[in-house]
Design a protein around this motif. Structure first.
Motif, mmCIF file in Angstrom:
data_model
loop_
_atom_site.group_PDB
_atom_site.id
_atom_site.type_symbol
_atom_site.label_atom_id
_atom_site.label_comp_id
_atom_site.label_asym_id
_atom_site.label_seq_id
_atom_site.Cartn_x
_atom_site.Cartn_y
_atom_site.Cartn_z
ATOM 1 N N ARG A 198 -0.532 0.171 4.095
ATOM 2 C CA ARG A 198 -1.097 0.562 3.091
ATOM 3 C C ARG A 198 -2.312 1.334 3.584
ATOM 4 N NH1 ARG A 198 -4.753 -4.144 0.482
ATOM 5 N NH2 ARG A 198 -6.016 -3.550 1.951
ATOM 6 N N VAL A 199 -2.495 2.561 2.944
ATOM 7 C CA VAL A 199 -3.367 3.495 3.315
ATOM 8 C C VAL A 199 -4.673 3.175 2.887
ATOM 9 C CG1 VAL A 199 -3.971 6.080 3.810
ATOM 10 C CG2 VAL A 199 -1.554 5.280 3.748
ATOM 11 N N ASP A 200 -5.600 2.583 3.383
ATOM 12 C CA ASP A 200 -6.944 2.204 3.137
ATOM 13 C C ASP A 200 -7.926 3.231 3.187
ATOM 14 O OD1 ASP A 200 -6.071 -0.282 2.618
ATOM 15 O OD2 ASP A 200 -7.353 -1.562 3.440
ATOM 16 N N ARG A 201 -7.676 4.097 4.036
ATOM 17 C CA ARG A 201 -8.560 5.564 4.141
ATOM 18 C C ARG A 201 -7.546 6.514 4.818
ATOM 19 N NH1 ARG A 201 -11.901 5.514 8.736
ATOM 20 N NH2 ARG A 201 -12.945 3.663 7.643
ATOM 21 N N GLU A 202 -7.277 7.503 4.004
ATOM 22 C CA GLU A 202 -6.521 8.738 4.269
ATOM 23 C C GLU A 202 -7.278 9.418 5.312
ATOM 24 O OE1 GLU A 202 -3.585 9.596 3.231
ATOM 25 O OE2 GLU A 202 -3.298 8.587 1.452
ATOM 26 N N GLY A 203 -6.188 9.842 6.439
ATOM 27 C CA GLY A 203 -6.888 10.508 7.579
ATOM 28 C C GLY A 203 -7.024 12.136 7.209
ATOM 29 N N LEU A 204 -7.699 12.757 8.196
ATOM 30 C CA LEU A 204 -7.811 14.137 8.072
ATOM 31 C C LEU A 204 -7.079 14.577 9.234
ATOM 32 C CD1 LEU A 204 -11.718 14.738 7.603
ATOM 33 C CD2 LEU A 204 -10.000 14.645 5.899
ATOM 34 N N LEU A 205 -6.247 15.785 8.893
ATOM 35 C CA LEU A 205 -5.241 16.233 9.730
ATOM 36 C C LEU A 205 -5.916 17.115 10.656
ATOM 37 C CD1 LEU A 205 -2.289 16.470 10.782
ATOM 38 C CD2 LEU A 205 -2.028 18.167 9.025
ATOM 39 N N GLU A 206 -6.111 17.058 11.880
ATOM 40 C CA GLU A 206 -6.623 17.993 12.757
ATOM 41 C C GLU A 206 -5.434 18.449 13.740
ATOM 42 O OE1 GLU A 206 -9.555 18.912 12.294
ATOM 43 O OE2 GLU A 206 -10.667 17.305 11.043
ATOM 44 N N GLU A 264 -13.759 6.594 -7.725
ATOM 45 C CA GLU A 264 -12.495 7.789 -7.952
ATOM 46 C C GLU A 264 -11.193 7.330 -6.811
ATOM 47 O OE1 GLU A 264 -13.895 11.559 -6.539
ATOM 48 O OE2 GLU A 264 -15.155 11.733 -8.117
ATOM 49 N N ARG A 265 -11.264 6.157 -6.331
ATOM 50 C CA ARG A 265 -10.162 5.427 -5.515
ATOM 51 C C ARG A 265 -9.523 4.603 -6.324
ATOM 52 N NH1 ARG A 265 -9.905 5.533 0.228
ATOM 53 N NH2 ARG A 265 -7.862 4.849 -0.603
ATOM 54 N N LEU A 266 -8.564 4.990 -7.384
ATOM 55 C CA LEU A 266 -7.961 4.030 -8.256
ATOM 56 C C LEU A 266 -6.890 3.365 -7.708
ATOM 57 C CD1 LEU A 266 -7.800 6.162 -11.486
ATOM 58 C CD2 LEU A 266 -9.643 4.615 -10.767
ATOM 59 N N GLY A 267 -6.105 3.825 -6.671
ATOM 60 C CA GLY A 267 -4.886 3.123 -6.064
ATOM 61 C C GLY A 267 -4.945 3.572 -4.499
ATOM 62 N N LEU A 268 -4.367 2.701 -3.769
ATOM 63 C CA LEU A 268 -3.987 2.874 -2.259
ATOM 64 C C LEU A 268 -2.722 3.209 -1.953
ATOM 65 C CD1 LEU A 268 -6.235 -0.078 -0.969
ATOM 66 C CD2 LEU A 268 -6.919 2.252 -1.312
ATOM 67 N N ARG A 269 -2.392 4.135 -1.301
ATOM 68 C CA ARG A 269 -0.775 4.638 -0.970
ATOM 69 C C ARG A 269 -0.104 3.563 -0.405
ATOM 70 N NH1 ARG A 269 1.329 8.190 2.686
ATOM 71 N NH2 ARG A 269 -0.599 8.854 3.629
ATOM 72 N N THR A 270 1.052 3.258 -0.417
ATOM 73 C CA THR A 270 1.892 2.484 0.370
ATOM 74 C C THR A 270 3.332 3.060 0.997
ATOM 75 O OG1 THR A 270 2.782 1.237 -1.540
ATOM 76 C CG2 THR A 270 0.797 0.480 -0.583
ATOM 77 N N VAL A 271 3.547 2.800 1.906
ATOM 78 C CA VAL A 271 5.033 3.050 2.300
ATOM 79 C C VAL A 271 5.619 1.844 2.971
ATOM 80 C CG1 VAL A 271 6.238 4.527 4.092
ATOM 81 C CG2 VAL A 271 3.935 5.447 3.114
ATOM 82 N N ILE A 272 6.694 1.367 2.115
ATOM 83 C CA ILE A 272 7.252 0.133 2.474
ATOM 84 C C ILE A 272 8.813 0.314 2.802
ATOM 85 C CG2 ILE A 272 7.702 -1.929 1.601
ATOM 86 C CD1 ILE A 272 5.376 -1.598 -0.328
ATOM 87 N N ASP A 273 9.392 -0.441 3.863
ATOM 88 C CA ASP A 273 10.948 -0.549 4.061
ATOM 89 C C ASP A 273 11.556 -0.992 2.793
ATOM 90 O OD1 ASP A 273 10.531 0.240 6.639
ATOM 91 O OD2 ASP A 273 11.062 -1.768 7.513
ATOM 92 N N CYS A 274 12.765 -0.443 2.459
ATOM 93 C CA CYS A 274 13.471 -0.684 1.273
ATOM 94 C C CYS A 274 14.884 -0.526 1.410
ATOM 95 C CB CYS A 274 12.813 -0.175 0.059
ATOM 96 S SG CYS A 274 13.299 1.645 0.344
ATOM 97 N N GLY A 275 15.700 -0.586 0.543
ATOM 98 C CA GLY A 275 17.201 -0.580 0.752
ATOM 99 C C GLY A 275 17.712 0.815 0.279
ATOM 100 N N VAL A 276 18.664 1.408 0.909
ATOM 101 C CA VAL A 276 18.865 2.935 0.934
ATOM 102 C C VAL A 276 19.347 3.045 -0.652
ATOM 103 C CG1 VAL A 276 19.529 2.952 3.387
ATOM 104 C CG2 VAL A 276 21.267 2.516 1.873
ATOM 105 N N ARG A 277 19.519 2.239 -1.418
ATOM 106 C CA ARG A 277 20.140 2.399 -2.681
ATOM 107 C C ARG A 277 19.011 2.214 -3.661
ATOM 108 N NH1 ARG A 277 25.516 3.350 -2.761
ATOM 109 N NH2 ARG A 277 26.632 2.583 -0.867
ATOM 110 N N GLU A 278 17.793 2.024 -3.326
ATOM 111 C CA GLU A 278 16.757 1.653 -4.338
ATOM 112 C C GLU A 278 16.507 2.865 -4.684
ATOM 113 O OE1 GLU A 278 13.649 -0.814 -3.199
ATOM 114 O OE2 GLU A 278 14.623 -2.217 -2.011
ATOM 115 N N ALA A 279 15.880 2.803 -5.954
ATOM 116 C CA ALA A 279 15.277 4.283 -6.836
ATOM 117 C C ALA A 279 14.242 4.579 -6.000
ATOM 118 C CB ALA A 279 15.077 3.848 -8.128
ATOM 119 N N GLY A 280 14.105 5.861 -5.593
ATOM 120 C CA GLY A 280 13.015 6.573 -5.017
ATOM 121 C C GLY A 280 13.102 6.080 -3.368
ATOM 122 N N ALA A 281 14.260 5.774 -3.029
ATOM 123 C CA ALA A 281 14.227 5.732 -1.357
ATOM 124 C C ALA A 281 14.281 6.914 -0.665
ATOM 125 C CB ALA A 281 15.390 4.893 -0.980
#
Length: 233
Positions: free
Chosen positions: A64-72, A174-191
């Protein structure tokens, strides 16, 4: 289900996906190889211990991305590097990318006994912990806690990791949502595929496999914003 949560907070972090030669990239959130590498250091798992690495890599991972980093980007120069033909020397300039001021809640779902061992190990690690590079060390304690429940529930309900000043209710409108990246099955929608599952960290024989992840977000609710010190402080 049991879920272990960790706090990845540092001035700089780097999570390489395709780092080769003079170009060292970073993903915008911790990779599975990076998380497993940190846990292996905490547990004292050797680079070529494929069974030990496989046990850690089998844990289900969610970020869960609680604060997006700045790419340097940094430029680093190495002098007197031998040429490929061995007939002389040259100066090599490399580009190294990193995330500045990023903050992540890292969640691992798996057997309670193993997660308990990992919780103890990150508090008293066998080898120093770092976030992608040796110089990128944690800014606060890594351990957040162990929770009953699924990885998804933990990512939805765990308190926001921000410091009290930034977590004030008026600062997140302005922070309505926190981005998430979660392990899932290869056949799941959006994988989506990520080639970052470590098989071996041996210096001359690094090997990786591919996993599938689902990218989404969880709402940042008032219940997640705490006024005291955040967990893992």
């Amino acid at each position: 289900m049991t879920t272990l949560t960790l706090c990845f907070d540092a001035p700089m972090q780097s999570w390489g996906l395709r780092s080769r030669g003079v170009l060292r990239d970073t993903a915008m959130e911790p990779t599975k190889s990076g998380v497993v590498g940190l846990l292996a250091a905490a547990m004292g798992v050797e680079r070529d211990d494929e069974a030990g690495i496989a046990e850690l890599a089998a844990l289900r991972l969610g970020i869960r991305v609680d604060r997006e980093g700045l790419l340097e980007r940094d430029y680093q120069t190495a002098q007197n590097v031998p040429t490929t033909l061995g007939t002389g020397h040259r100066t090599v300039v490399s580009e190294r990318y990193y995330l500045a001021d990023a903050l992540f809640l890292v969640a691992l779902e798996g057997p309670g006994a193993l997660l308990g061992q990992l919780a103890g190990a990150v508090v008293a690690p066998r080898w120093p912990l770092c976030f992608g590079r040796r110089a990128f060390v944690p800014a606060r304690p890594v351990l957040s806690g162990i929770h009953d429940g699924t990885l998804e529930r933990t990512l939805r309900e765990h308190p926001w990791l921000e410091h009290p000043g930034r977590a004030a209710p008026g600062n997140h409108q302005e922070r309505l949502g926190l981005r998430t990246v979660i392990d899932c099955g290869v056949r799941e929608a959006g994988a989506q595929p990520r080639h970052d599952v470590p098989l071996s960290f041996a210096r001359t024989a690094r090997r990786f496999a591919t996993r599938a992840v689902r990218i989404g977000e969880v709402p940042l609710t008032e219940d997640m914003i705490i006024t005291g010190e955040p967990s893992c402080s």
